[in-house]
Design an enzyme around this catalytic site. Sequence first.
Site, short mmCIF file in Angstrom:
data_model
loop_
_atom_site.label_atom_id
_atom_site.label_comp_id
_atom_site.label_asym_id
_atom_site.label_seq_id
_atom_site.Cartn_x
_atom_site.Cartn_y
_atom_site.Cartn_z
N GLN A 4 0.86 -1.19 0.00
CA GLN A 4 0.00 0.00 0.00
C GLN A 4 0.90 1.24 0.00
OE1 GLN A 4 -2.43 2.53 3.27
NE2 GLN A 4 -2.93 0.35 3.27
N LYS A 21 2.06 -19.20 36.26
CA LYS A 21 2.02 -19.86 37.56
C LYS A 21 1.50 -18.93 38.64
CE LYS A 21 4.71 -19.20 40.60
NZ LYS A 21 3.78 -18.93 41.74
N ARG A 43 1.36 4.88 0.78
CA ARG A 43 0.74 5.88 1.64
C ARG A 43 1.57 7.15 1.61
NH1 ARG A 43 0.01 4.61 7.87
NH2 ARG A 43 2.01 5.61 7.82
N SER A 66 -9.81 0.58 7.58
CA SER A 66 -9.30 0.46 8.94
C SER A 66 -10.47 0.36 9.92
CB SER A 66 -8.48 1.70 9.31
OG SER A 66 -7.46 1.92 8.38
N LYS A 109 1.97 6.56 13.42
CA LYS A 109 0.73 7.26 13.16
C LYS A 109 0.20 7.65 14.52
CE LYS A 109 -3.44 6.34 10.59
NZ LYS A 109 -4.42 5.29 10.38
N ASP A 159 -6.14 6.00 0.65
CA ASP A 159 -7.06 7.14 0.74
C ASP A 159 -7.53 7.72 -0.61
OD1 ASP A 159 -8.51 9.20 1.73
OD2 ASP A 159 -6.87 10.26 2.73
N1 LIG Z 1 -0.07 -26.50 52.70
C1 LIG Z 1 0.82 -26.88 51.81
N2 LIG Z 1 1.26 -28.15 51.80
C2 LIG Z 1 2.14 -28.53 50.88
N3 LIG Z 1 2.67 -27.73 49.95
C3 LIG Z 1 2.27 -26.46 49.90
C4 LIG Z 1 1.33 -25.97 50.82
N4 LIG Z 1 1.11 -24.67 50.53
C5 LIG Z 1 1.89 -24.37 49.48
N5 LIG Z 1 2.60 -25.44 49.09
C6 LIG Z 1 3.55 -25.47 47.99
O1 LIG Z 1 4.28 -24.26 48.02
C7 LIG Z 1 4.58 -23.80 46.71
C8 LIG Z 1 4.11 -22.37 46.58
O2 LIG Z 1 2.70 -22.38 46.54
P1 LIG Z 1 1.80 -21.24 47.18
O3 LIG Z 1 0.42 -21.51 46.72
O4 LIG Z 1 2.03 -21.13 48.64
O5 LIG Z 1 2.39 -19.98 46.44
P2 LIG Z 1 2.20 -18.45 46.74
O6 LIG Z 1 1.13 -18.24 47.73
O7 LIG Z 1 2.08 -17.78 45.46
O8 LIG Z 1 3.60 -18.11 47.37
P3 LIG Z 1 4.31 -16.69 47.64
O9 LIG Z 1 3.33 -15.61 47.36
O10 LIG Z 1 4.73 -16.77 49.06
O11 LIG Z 1 5.47 -16.64 46.72
C9 LIG Z 1 3.94 -24.78 45.77
O12 LIG Z 1 4.90 -25.65 45.25
C10 LIG Z 1 2.94 -25.53 46.62
O13 LIG Z 1 2.83 -26.87 46.24
#
Ligand SMILES: Nc1ncnc2c1ncn2[C@@H]1O[C@H](COP(=O)(O)OP(=O)(O)OP(=O)(O)O)[C@@H](O)[C@H]1O
Length: 518
Positions: free
Chosen positions: A41, A358, A43, A112, A141, A74
Amino acid sequence: MVPRKVDYSLYLVTDPYLVPNGTTLEEQVQKAIDGGVTLVQLREKDAETCDFIARAKAIQAITKKAGVPLLINDRVDVALAIDADGIHIGQEDIDVATARKLLGSDKIIGMSVSYVSEAAKAVEDGVDYVGIGAIYDTATKKPKKPPIGINGVRKVLSYLSSVPRYVATVAIGSLNLKTARNVVHLSAVPGRRLDGIAVVSAITAAKDPTAVSRELLGLVRDTPYWMSVVPNRDVSSVLAEVPVVISKVRLETPFVHNIINRVATNFAANVNLAIGSSPAMSENTPEFDDFAGIPNSALLINMGFGTDDWVETYLAAAGAYAKKLRPVVLDPVAAGASELRKGAVKSLLNWCHFDIIKGNEGEIFSIAGEASQMRGVDSTSNSQLQKKANVIEALASKEKTIVILTGKEDLISDGMTTFVLRNGHGYLADITASGCVLGSIVGAMVAVSLHDRFLAAVAGVLLYTIAAERAAVAPGVRGPGTFIGALIDELYILSKATADGDVSWLESARLERYVEEA
Ligand SMILES: Nc1ncnc2c1ncn2[C@@H]1O[C@H](COP(=O)(O)OP(=O)(O)OP(=O)(O)O)[C@@H](O)[C@H]1O
Ligand SMILES: Cc1ncsc1CCO
Ligand SMILES: [Mg+2]
């Protein structure tokens, strides 16, 4: 007349002001076509009509020779003057009906659009394609509207999938080597994906437009590894591969770039060393490209601290790793705890792709838009397993990612298969940053296991949680403080044992495939 078949894959939109010194727009267009540009195009926002027509003729000589259609931005009069293949019009330009009357039915008309409402109008008016954008903030732009991101493209594509007539689509707005792959593939909805990308500065301003065009075309046409999911995974075959991944980390010393909060920094760096990976902690944007270029690199974005420019930093980092086709892990720390964090996560998912996400229940539920009891950085666990599994399956499918939901039980899903892992120790919930550190471990695992991100997630969680079980009962461990040291020791011991072929520790793995009860 039967509409011509146009290849929209790589659509160059020119800008005379972006051409590097020492070359011409004509030369840049020729080089871009040599690299595979499929549509051009022209322009010229400020050119006098006579100059515009002269330039259009010069460009047309190049595009015609290559069999690439040429559209004019255009100006219907310019398009008519040179018998161009069509025009591209904006929301405030000539109306489609008039343009169609002047140009005839065999010319291409594109428009557009930013929203479904604009797309619906354009479809009704009979356009051949829509340019959806701007995807990102664009320097070429001045944006009249806020950038719409990947979610904005999804909305328009969903709408178009319900329309009987096929209207082609390209995305536009800061599409380049860092962004193109994610935008094209992550925006796809069932039955519909973008036909291509429109690129301005990444090609027009390039030193080597041929190389850039070739690479961009590859990003559009090649399906990234994260689009395919292995069906029907079973525990024993995944488990059999876990030692391979853990050993590879020790043997290949992947580089793990952590953008991580100050609470977790030292702990995460030591844990990386314990499992054989090589950590670097950096929030310095200018070095991100260098880091991403290190073989076996991976990036962890842990949004633990909310600084003024955090989202920009994360986007720059994720873009650098995307350009090098290296993995990115997201730890959305306390994602639902404040409006600031909710907005930040939303932006990140709208602009980037993550290989693994995660978080604890509160964080993952917040990202998925589900209610949960979450407060601050602590997780709660009163949802049923089924609810958690459903939430992470949907999130993994939508974002083409692997979701790890941590807690007493950890759930991992690729959208098709979900595993429940029951290792770990209560001390992990009694120390700070235990989740953050897991994110960093998973980063090391995925750095050596890009082709199987689900396996990388399982390997990381098993190594970490089984090390925690052993650390909790190690000699001298009396509570959370001594536990941290013992945890680093056990990670080191288990990682080394695995690389030496001793995988007996994996006999204590407690995991199963989650199967929804009928
Ligand atoms: N009660 C529990 N028993 C076994 N394992 C646990 C338990 N609580 C958390 N874990 C493990 O701890 C790790 C972290 O998980 P958690 O859910 O506590 O993360 P989080 O809260 O995001 O942690 P942080 O914010 O402290 O970094 C994971 O691998 C989880 O399997
Ligand atoms: C306590 C804390 N505050 C911000 S980040 C962090 C580490 C655990 O997520
Ligand atoms: Mg916790």
